[in-house]
Enzyme design. Sequence first.
Site, PDB file in Angstrom:
ATOM      1  CB  CYS A 166      -1.536  -3.354  -7.634  1.00  0.00           C
ATOM      2  SG  CYS A 166      -0.512  -4.031  -8.926  1.00  0.00           S
ATOM      3  CD  GLU A 225      -5.217   0.190  -3.758  1.00  0.00           C
ATOM      4  OE1 GLU A 225      -4.501   0.517  -2.797  1.00  0.00           O
ATOM      5  OE2 GLU A 225      -4.806  -0.505  -4.703  1.00  0.00           O
ATOM      6  CB  SER A 283      -0.894  -0.007   1.236  1.00  0.00           C
ATOM      7  OG  SER A 283      -0.087   0.015   2.391  1.00  0.00           O
TER       8      SER A 283
HETATM    9  P1  NAD Z   1       0.294  -3.612   2.910  1.00  0.00           P
HETATM   10  O1  NAD Z   1       0.966  -2.324   2.623  1.00  0.00           O
HETATM   11  O2  NAD Z   1      -0.678  -3.683   4.024  1.00  0.00           O
HETATM   12  O3  NAD Z   1       1.393  -4.738   3.236  1.00  0.00           O
HETATM   13  C1  NAD Z   1       2.538  -4.882   2.441  1.00  0.00           C
HETATM   14  C2  NAD Z   1       3.684  -5.400   3.312  1.00  0.00           C
HETATM   15  O4  NAD Z   1       3.971  -4.428   4.326  1.00  0.00           O
HETATM   16  C3  NAD Z   1       3.349  -6.701   4.028  1.00  0.00           C
HETATM   17  O5  NAD Z   1       4.468  -7.559   3.950  1.00  0.00           O
HETATM   18  C4  NAD Z   1       3.065  -6.263   5.452  1.00  0.00           C
HETATM   19  O6  NAD Z   1       3.455  -7.218   6.407  1.00  0.00           O
HETATM   20  C5  NAD Z   1       3.892  -5.010   5.617  1.00  0.00           C
HETATM   21  N1  NAD Z   1       3.247  -4.039   6.536  1.00  0.00           N
HETATM   22  C6  NAD Z   1       1.915  -3.887   6.766  1.00  0.00           C
HETATM   23  N2  NAD Z   1       1.710  -2.875   7.637  1.00  0.00           N
HETATM   24  C7  NAD Z   1       2.915  -2.373   7.944  1.00  0.00           C
HETATM   25  C8  NAD Z   1       3.354  -1.295   8.773  1.00  0.00           C
HETATM   26  N3  NAD Z   1       2.493  -0.546   9.465  1.00  0.00           N
HETATM   27  N4  NAD Z   1       4.675  -1.039   8.851  1.00  0.00           N
HETATM   28  C9  NAD Z   1       5.558  -1.783   8.149  1.00  0.00           C
HETATM   29  N5  NAD Z   1       5.193  -2.822   7.358  1.00  0.00           N
HETATM   30  C10 NAD Z   1       3.899  -3.116   7.251  1.00  0.00           C
HETATM   31  O7  NAD Z   1      -0.356  -4.104   1.533  1.00  0.00           O
HETATM   32  P2  NAD Z   1      -1.311  -5.343   1.280  1.00  0.00           P
HETATM   33  O8  NAD Z   1      -2.653  -5.045   1.855  1.00  0.00           O
HETATM   34  O9  NAD Z   1      -0.641  -6.607   1.643  1.00  0.00           O
HETATM   35  O10 NAD Z   1      -1.404  -5.296  -0.318  1.00  0.00           O
HETATM   36  C11 NAD Z   1      -2.330  -4.515  -1.021  1.00  0.00           C
HETATM   37  C12 NAD Z   1      -1.720  -3.211  -1.464  1.00  0.00           C
HETATM   38  O11 NAD Z   1      -0.580  -3.464  -2.271  1.00  0.00           O
HETATM   39  C13 NAD Z   1      -2.670  -2.397  -2.356  1.00  0.00           C
HETATM   40  O12 NAD Z   1      -2.554  -1.043  -2.003  1.00  0.00           O
HETATM   41  C14 NAD Z   1      -2.148  -2.646  -3.756  1.00  0.00           C
HETATM   42  O13 NAD Z   1      -2.453  -1.633  -4.695  1.00  0.00           O
HETATM   43  C15 NAD Z   1      -0.685  -2.707  -3.488  1.00  0.00           C
HETATM   44  N6  NAD Z   1       0.015  -3.392  -4.562  1.00  0.00           N
HETATM   45  C16 NAD Z   1       0.768  -2.661  -5.417  1.00  0.00           C
HETATM   46  C17 NAD Z   1       1.422  -3.265  -6.464  1.00  0.00           C
HETATM   47  C18 NAD Z   1       2.257  -2.466  -7.428  1.00  0.00           C
HETATM   48  O14 NAD Z   1       3.030  -3.056  -8.154  1.00  0.00           O
HETATM   49  N7  NAD Z   1       2.135  -1.163  -7.452  1.00  0.00           N
HETATM   50  C19 NAD Z   1       1.302  -4.649  -6.648  1.00  0.00           C
HETATM   51  C20 NAD Z   1       0.542  -5.380  -5.737  1.00  0.00           C
HETATM   52  C21 NAD Z   1      -0.102  -4.744  -4.693  1.00  0.00           C
END
Ligand code: NAD
Length: 496
Positions: free
Chosen positions: A281, A381, A226
């Site tokens: 995404c 989103e 995210s």
């Molecule tokens: P997320 O940001 O919640 O988690 C991603 C990673 O960050 C995970 O490994 C998680 O453990 C870690 N994380 C979560 N909270 C954290 C915090 N407070 N501090 C540090 N690390 C933390 O994302 P998600 O819900 O797993 O995935 C969905 C998101 O990913 C959507 O926003 C989507 O658009 C995005 N995404 C982007 C792409 C791209 O290429 N641009 C591809 C896939 C997904």
Amino acid sequence: MPTVKLLIGGQFVDSTSTQWREVINPATQQVLARVPFATTQELDAAVDSAKQAFKTWRKTSIGVRARIFLKYQQLIREHMKELAAILTAEQGKTLPDAEGDIFRGLEVVEHAANIGTLQMGELANNVATGVDTYTLLQPLGVCAGITPFNFPAMIPLWMFPMAIATGNTFVLKPSEQDPMVTMRLVELALEAGVPAGVLNVVHGGENIVNGICDHPDIKAVSFVGSTKVGTHVYRRATLAGKRAQCMMGAKNHAVVLPDANREQTINNLIGAAFGAAGQRCMAASTLVLVGESRAWLPELVEKSKKLKLSAGTEPGTDVGPVVSCGALERINGLIERGILEGAKLELDGRAPKVAGYENGNFVGPTIFSGVKPGMSVYEQEIFGPVLVVLEAASLDEAIDLINTNPNGNGVALFTQSGAAARRFQEEIDIGQVGINVPIPVPVPLFSFTGSRASKLGDLGPYGKQVILFYTQTKTVTQRWFDDSTLSVGVNTTISL
Ligand code: NAD
């Protein structure tokens, strides 16, 4: 209850952590395993094993590295069904979608096996008489990857194969929501010949991610997830002197001009909005109907109603469950907000009846029309099977709308006009642009990219750009004396 292991120094080990969470099947709520939040000591051990392994791995020949990835791609192919079943069980997407997730990662592995031609430096001959200058693209050392839940096969495979193939060692932190398919892929990487310590895995959330950002022995961090977390990771990792690339959130628009092929466009839009339950995404979550194409909305709604909602393992399923109860609650809450803020609910997917899976995290295809900037369903989103529909009077108005939205991940235009497509491609400020292609994810010959709030860092994952991300350019200027005498001092010569 099975536990998800850490991988440290070539050994799959149980964490000593006291903090664990459950990995849950989103269609049934069955608990599949427990995953640990690794301790700081375990992160240190993983980084240390990667640091030790780097000493020899960085000198391993191009051919040896390439052959490991040739073997790895073969193993992934052989285990495709097994991997897809694990993925669907913990993440929820349909089995064909799960195979697609694995296949897109497999393509990066195939690319990693071609690394020799990608990691070549440059040479200029006679930059001064008898002097040549050339560059070496040398691996950085220990690199780390942090991945999201929505592509638990593809995104880890965007990262560690390219990092390792370029001579680095790696510490991976998979999503804590669905780490099991990632771990199976990691097992296969070891079976393919990735040596002990070259690839390590730690699990966890915020603490372990912060530990990765701060660790003095990690040189580069790749993040996908995210915008909120990615921005934090980028700031924290770069403050600690690391390279960072963060691929982040999205609000992808699909623009339809009235001259587009109607049937193909509507079918494409439905797949791109609701496939993988909208948890991509690159999902086309926002539709902009330009001019007369607004008349297509009823057909879009009718066709969307016919999608089959069920567990990802059921044949013919179009839309599976969303990943967690928390995600379901958030999505339903946003639908509620959309109604309160005045958008028109054309199709309501809340609280569907899914026979045999009454406890699953299901939300059916949902469509809002009359959506305007400023409404929560437009600004946030949603990351679920919810399509928001806006109208624009012209292509230029649609372009302005999209360029004003902070996100810049993907966009698609549907038209039969080459001139309109060219104008769109020139003016739009978005990383991935599809022209009559609803989800334009680049194949690994290119790199994934993004604009504005969707990406931080200059270089994207996989493709050519990631070679520069995972290597340090060293420039050597070299002179050799080829006469029979060599001057070694002002007044001294020696004969060779
Ligand atoms: P997320 O940001 O919640 O988690 C991603 C990673 O960050 C995970 O490994 C998680 O453990 C870690 N994380 C979560 N909270 C954290 C915090 N407070 N501090 C540090 N690390 C933390 O994302 P998600 O819900 O797993 O995935 C969905 C998101 O990913 C959507 O926003 C989507 O658009 C995005 N995404 C982007 C792409 C791209 O290429 N641009 C591809 C896939 C997904």
